[in-house]
Write a protein that holds these residues in place. Sequence first.
Motif, PDB file in Angstrom:
ATOM      1  N   ILE A   1       0.827  -1.243   0.111  1.00  0.00           N
ATOM      2  CA  ILE A   1      -0.052  -0.012  -0.052  1.00  0.00           C
ATOM      3  C   ILE A   1       0.709   1.293  -0.073  1.00  0.00           C
ATOM      4  N   MET A   2       1.878   1.228   0.666  1.00  0.00           N
ATOM      5  CA  MET A   2       2.727   2.544   1.093  1.00  0.00           C
ATOM      6  C   MET A   2       3.422   2.580  -0.357  1.00  0.00           C
ATOM      7  N   TYR A   3       4.023   1.399  -0.765  1.00  0.00           N
ATOM      8  CA  TYR A   3       4.700   1.608  -2.216  1.00  0.00           C
ATOM      9  C   TYR A   3       3.997   1.865  -3.227  1.00  0.00           C
ATOM     10  N   ALA A   4       2.733   1.725  -3.322  1.00  0.00           N
ATOM     11  CA  ALA A   4       1.661   2.085  -4.337  1.00  0.00           C
ATOM     12  C   ALA A   4       1.674   3.760  -4.245  1.00  0.00           C
ATOM     13  N   LEU A   5       1.499   4.190  -3.099  1.00  0.00           N
ATOM     14  CA  LEU A   5       1.405   5.454  -2.685  1.00  0.00           C
ATOM     15  C   LEU A   5       2.588   6.458  -3.171  1.00  0.00           C
ATOM     16  N   THR A   6       3.825   5.722  -3.177  1.00  0.00           N
ATOM     17  CA  THR A   6       5.027   6.404  -3.818  1.00  0.00           C
ATOM     18  C   THR A   6       4.780   6.577  -5.165  1.00  0.00           C
ATOM     19  N   PHE A   7       4.078   5.713  -6.009  1.00  0.00           N
ATOM     20  CA  PHE A   7       4.137   5.918  -7.359  1.00  0.00           C
ATOM     21  C   PHE A   7       2.832   6.744  -7.589  1.00  0.00           C
ATOM     22  N   PHE A   8       2.001   6.974  -6.692  1.00  0.00           N
ATOM     23  CA  PHE A   8       0.728   7.959  -6.764  1.00  0.00           C
ATOM     24  C   PHE A   8       1.314   9.210  -6.715  1.00  0.00           C
ATOM     25  N   PHE A   9       2.319   9.548  -5.675  1.00  0.00           N
ATOM     26  CA  PHE A   9       2.851  10.823  -5.560  1.00  0.00           C
ATOM     27  C   PHE A   9       3.983  11.120  -6.636  1.00  0.00           C
ATOM     28  N   ALA A  10       4.432  10.121  -7.123  1.00  0.00           N
ATOM     29  CA  ALA A  10       5.600  10.367  -8.194  1.00  0.00           C
ATOM     30  C   ALA A  10       4.776  11.058  -9.595  1.00  0.00           C
ATOM     31  N   ASN A  11       3.460  10.425  -9.738  1.00  0.00           N
ATOM     32  CA  ASN A  11       2.861  10.846 -10.876  1.00  0.00           C
ATOM     33  C   ASN A  11       2.156  11.978 -10.725  1.00  0.00           C
ATOM     34  N   PHE A  12       1.430  12.226  -9.453  1.00  0.00           N
ATOM     35  CA  PHE A  12       0.769  13.304  -9.166  1.00  0.00           C
ATOM     36  C   PHE A  12       1.929  14.129  -8.400  1.00  0.00           C
ATOM     37  N   GLY A  13       2.959  14.520  -9.267  1.00  0.00           N
ATOM     38  CA  GLY A  13       4.053  15.243  -8.673  1.00  0.00           C
ATOM     39  C   GLY A  13       5.211  15.033  -9.829  1.00  0.00           C
ATOM     40  N   PRO A  14       6.431  14.860  -9.553  1.00  0.00           N
ATOM     41  CA  PRO A  14       7.522  15.301 -10.646  1.00  0.00           C
ATOM     42  C   PRO A  14       7.564  14.446 -11.598  1.00  0.00           C
ATOM     43  N   ASN A  15       7.080  13.348 -11.682  1.00  0.00           N
ATOM     44  CA  ASN A  15       7.344  12.679 -12.677  1.00  0.00           C
ATOM     45  C   ASN A  15       6.284  13.274 -14.141  1.00  0.00           C
ATOM     46  N   ALA A  16       5.409  14.024 -13.640  1.00  0.00           N
ATOM     47  CA  ALA A  16       4.667  14.490 -14.901  1.00  0.00           C
ATOM     48  C   ALA A  16       5.148  16.040 -14.955  1.00  0.00           C
ATOM     49  N   THR A  17       5.409  16.749 -13.816  1.00  0.00           N
ATOM     50  CA  THR A  17       5.716  18.144 -14.125  1.00  0.00           C
ATOM     51  C   THR A  17       7.241  18.156 -14.547  1.00  0.00           C
ATOM     52  N   THR A  18       8.023  17.231 -14.419  1.00  0.00           N
ATOM     53  CA  THR A  18       9.510  17.562 -14.813  1.00  0.00           C
ATOM     54  C   THR A  18       9.205  17.332 -16.382  1.00  0.00           C
ATOM     55  N   PHE A  19       8.269  16.633 -16.898  1.00  0.00           N
ATOM     56  CA  PHE A  19       7.874  16.486 -18.512  1.00  0.00           C
ATOM     57  C   PHE A  19       7.440  17.880 -18.919  1.00  0.00           C
ATOM     58  N   VAL A  20       6.368  18.346 -18.249  1.00  0.00           N
ATOM     59  CA  VAL A  20       5.507  19.609 -18.710  1.00  0.00           C
ATOM     60  C   VAL A  20       6.390  20.905 -18.591  1.00  0.00           C
ATOM     61  N   VAL A  21       7.247  21.229 -17.613  1.00  0.00           N
ATOM     62  CA  VAL A  21       8.049  22.484 -17.632  1.00  0.00           C
ATOM     63  C   VAL A  21       8.577  22.849 -18.702  1.00  0.00           C
ATOM     64  N   PRO A  22       9.699  21.810 -19.004  1.00  0.00           N
ATOM     65  CA  PRO A  22      10.822  22.170 -20.123  1.00  0.00           C
ATOM     66  C   PRO A  22      10.142  22.505 -21.359  1.00  0.00           C
ATOM     67  N   ALA A  23       8.802  22.328 -21.616  1.00  0.00           N
ATOM     68  CA  ALA A  23       8.369  22.387 -22.724  1.00  0.00           C
ATOM     69  C   ALA A  23       7.654  23.782 -22.842  1.00  0.00           C
ATOM     70  N   GLU A  24       7.892  24.387 -21.706  1.00  0.00           N
ATOM     71  CA  GLU A  24       7.253  26.017 -21.567  1.00  0.00           C
ATOM     72  C   GLU A  24       8.110  27.067 -21.339  1.00  0.00           C
ATOM     73  N   VAL A  25       9.274  26.673 -20.695  1.00  0.00           N
ATOM     74  CA  VAL A  25      10.106  27.717 -20.123  1.00  0.00           C
ATOM     75  C   VAL A  25      11.350  28.519 -21.050  1.00  0.00           C
TER      76      VAL A  25
END
Length: 538
Positions: free
Chosen positions: A407-431
């Motif tokens: 359960i806790m391991y799954a939560l690390t993936f949740f906050f990776a994707n509701f977090g830096p795994n998505a935003t690190t992809f988004v921001v370099p395409a904008e700035v």
Amino acid sequence: MVKQQLQVLDALDSAKVQLYHFKAIVVAGMGFFTDAYDLFCISLVTKLLGRIYYYEEGSSTPGSLPPNVNSAISGVAFCGTLAGQLFFGWLGDKMGRKRVYGLTLVLMVVCSVASGLSFGHSAKATMATLCFFRFWLGFGIGGDYPLSATIMSEYANKKTRGAFIAAVFAMQGFGNLTGGIIALIVSAAFKSAYPAPSYEVSPALSTVPAADYVWRIIVMVGAIPAVLTYYWRMKMPETARYTALVEKNAKQAAADMATVLQEGEVEVEQGKVEIVAEKQSDSFGLFSKQFLRRYGLHLLGTTTTWFFLDIAFYSSNLFQKDIFTAVNWLPKAYKMSAIEETYKIARAQTIIALCGSLPGYWFTVAFIDIIGRFIIQLGGFLMMMIFMLFLAIFYNHWTSHPAGFVIMYALTFFFANFGPNATTFVVPAEVFPARFRSTCHGISAAAGKAGAIVGAFGFLYIAQSQDPTLTDPGYPTGLGVKNALFMLAACDLLGLLFTFCVPEAKGISLEEISGEDESDEGNGSEQTASYDNRTVPV
């Protein structure tokens, strides 16, 4: 100001959400669906490869890939991805986004099929062939990162741009989930058709010859979604921002706008386009002093945060099967047949993808334009670090309570994707400005894949530290996994700190956040002040 001068940019920034936006998300997103499937499906079959090609008759344990071979198979695609991100990122700024967009898809299709057809007269030769094709598979995957992100950012309006780019990236979640489902279906079908005893009952019969087809089918299925979207990818027009600001062709930019959006006629402003584009192209070059003064801190932020994120994210993804065995959620290999082991690994990873990874991606899509990139990334790193520390500090407790660990391991993936795994992809395409956007995204993504390589090779090394209770040679042990979790928490902390170098782009046009709407005339202090205003204060 650029934004005031060019109607085409105003039209893009203020455009209503239309059918073409969703079509672009699907077409670009299917590339990431394929990327995730191809990158992560290998973790489903590495143990099966060890049992097929490295079984030693008379051994007390099933065959397993030697650590160096295991790391190579898991990490070689990342080496190709890193090279592809740099090359296609640069090429996307030189030749245009669309012109090289189809080539990446062709590489993925051909190399997915070729990986499944890997051959050789010996185990080493077969693994070498597999590594060769997975390198070039990664090379094609690498090109998809900067091109898809840049295309989506340049199509989108400023109010929903973050959600659109994140939605493209969120297709990774479906690719990861589909990989697990396909592995479940294939292994279940073969397990039913070719029943076999566990290794401890009959070592010789626990791996049936038909098991060799299982991993090949799983690997090759990744080519199907890429084939289905090739035609539509070729029909996409070049982005109007590239055509106007880099190619200086106002007429074509207006025509591309008419294809993409139903906003009526857009004025052809050839004279203004030439003035603006000429000023931008002559102002400074990539990695010049002025570039580093204006964008150096941004590039530092996008590269370092992606680097530390991918160490943690890919280590957790690629070796979760070994972690689950170490905490006793999955049975030891000798208690299962080869195909049954593949089935149980696929089931475990599908549960994690469905309950943790996939929801996280879409939470980002829902909230990124509401609470912003910075808060999501900072919160994601913080929560990942907290959960990793809890898993490591109380590791001995979790070995007797595997459900809590999962359960806790799954939560690390949740906050990776509701977090830096998505935003690190988004921001370099904008700035970054249009003429550097694809290149700088490729550099940022390549830094991430350097982290993935460190994770693929380093995690297994740390996790295989000696343990007197070792029963499965070649597999991570309890003590090693605990040490590795502490290291991943440290990476999350470093990612959190470097997040303060990353600018917030919520609700701001690409030209405003990159500074392309500012005159290059004036002194350096004016430019530096502008730069500081676009950076999140520490």
